[in-house]
Design a protein around this motif. Structure first.
Motif, short mmCIF file in Angstrom:
data_model
loop_
_atom_site.label_atom_id
_atom_site.label_comp_id
_atom_site.label_asym_id
_atom_site.label_seq_id
_atom_site.Cartn_x
_atom_site.Cartn_y
_atom_site.Cartn_z
N GLN A 45 29.87 -14.25 -26.47
CA GLN A 45 30.83 -15.29 -26.80
C GLN A 45 30.26 -16.28 -27.82
O GLN A 45 29.05 -16.54 -27.85
CB GLN A 45 31.23 -16.06 -25.54
N VAL A 81 37.82 -28.35 -27.12
CA VAL A 81 37.58 -27.32 -26.10
C VAL A 81 36.71 -27.88 -24.97
O VAL A 81 36.96 -27.60 -23.80
CB VAL A 81 36.96 -26.05 -26.73
N ALA A 84 38.82 -29.89 -22.67
CA ALA A 84 39.72 -29.04 -21.88
C ALA A 84 38.99 -28.36 -20.72
O ALA A 84 39.63 -27.97 -19.74
CB ALA A 84 40.37 -27.98 -22.78
N HIS A 85 37.68 -28.22 -20.82
CA HIS A 85 36.91 -27.50 -19.79
C HIS A 85 35.84 -28.38 -19.16
O HIS A 85 34.81 -27.90 -18.68
CB HIS A 85 36.30 -26.23 -20.39
N GLN A 99 34.09 -20.82 -19.39
CA GLN A 99 35.41 -21.12 -19.95
C GLN A 99 35.30 -21.74 -21.33
O GLN A 99 36.12 -21.46 -22.21
CB GLN A 99 36.17 -22.05 -19.01
N PHE A 100 34.30 -22.58 -21.53
CA PHE A 100 34.10 -23.21 -22.84
C PHE A 100 33.87 -22.15 -23.91
O PHE A 100 34.56 -22.13 -24.94
CB PHE A 100 32.92 -24.19 -22.79
N SER A 103 36.98 -19.96 -24.60
CA SER A 103 38.01 -20.67 -25.37
C SER A 103 37.60 -20.89 -26.82
O SER A 103 38.44 -20.80 -27.72
CB SER A 103 38.33 -22.01 -24.71
N LYS A 106 38.11 -17.50 -28.48
CA LYS A 106 39.55 -17.22 -28.65
C LYS A 106 40.13 -18.03 -29.82
O LYS A 106 40.90 -17.50 -30.62
CB LYS A 106 40.28 -17.55 -27.35
N ALA A 107 39.75 -19.30 -29.92
CA ALA A 107 40.26 -20.14 -31.01
C ALA A 107 39.79 -19.64 -32.37
O ALA A 107 40.59 -19.56 -33.32
CB ALA A 107 39.83 -21.59 -30.80
#
Length: 151
Positions: A45, A81, A84-85, A99-100, A103, A106-107
């Motif tokens: 990631q 991000v 959000a997390h 999750q960070f 995301s 994904k962005a």
């Protein structure tokens, strides 16, 4: 403007690619993982936090907290991000690492002006580039940088 190459999909590289794309610049973002791993990363990631899930103090009375707020006001992907997390951490901004990173990835993958290239660069590009590989730079790229700088 010509395409810009950003080398390194960590926090700085991902943010640089995002800001360039938002400014209308086409970007090639190179991340060597999963083709080549590191001793610290556990996933493929982008923006994977490897040492801590904390972005340090978040209060506006501190320099690091003020910097975070300035980044938010400038449209920072990392801060958006992270917010959000966020997980409880007192006066600090800490995030759920999994999750960070998911995301962030994904962005970046969804941004049409960013082409994510999953391969190791072993030479510096001849085009306009941002080198954002940090302390986990691959030995081959580190050697190339040493040759260019002479040190």
């Amino acid at each position: 403007m010509e395409r810009v190459t950003v080398i390194g999909g960590g926090l700085a590289g991902s943010e640089a690619a995002w800001q360039l794309a938002r400014a209308g610049v086409e970007v090639d973002l190179y991340e060597m993982r999963p083709q080549r791993g590191t001793a610290a990363h556990q996933t493929d990631q982008l923006a994977e936090l490897v040492c801590s899930n904390s972005f340090r103090n978040a209060t506006l009375e501190t320099a690091v907290g003020l910097l975070k707020e300035e980044m938010r006001q400038l449209g920072s992907l990392v801060m958006s991000v992270a917010d959000a997390h966020q997980v409880p951490a007192g006066a600090c901004l800490a995030v759920d690492r999994t999750q960070f990173a998911a995301s962030m990835t994904k962005a970046i993958e969804a941004e049409p002006r960013i082409r994510l290239v999953r391969e190791e660069l072993t030479e510096l590009p001849s085009t306009t580039a941002i080198l954002a590989t940090g302390p986990l730079t691959s030995p081959a790229l580190s050697d190339a940088l040493t040759r260019v700088l002479g040190t």
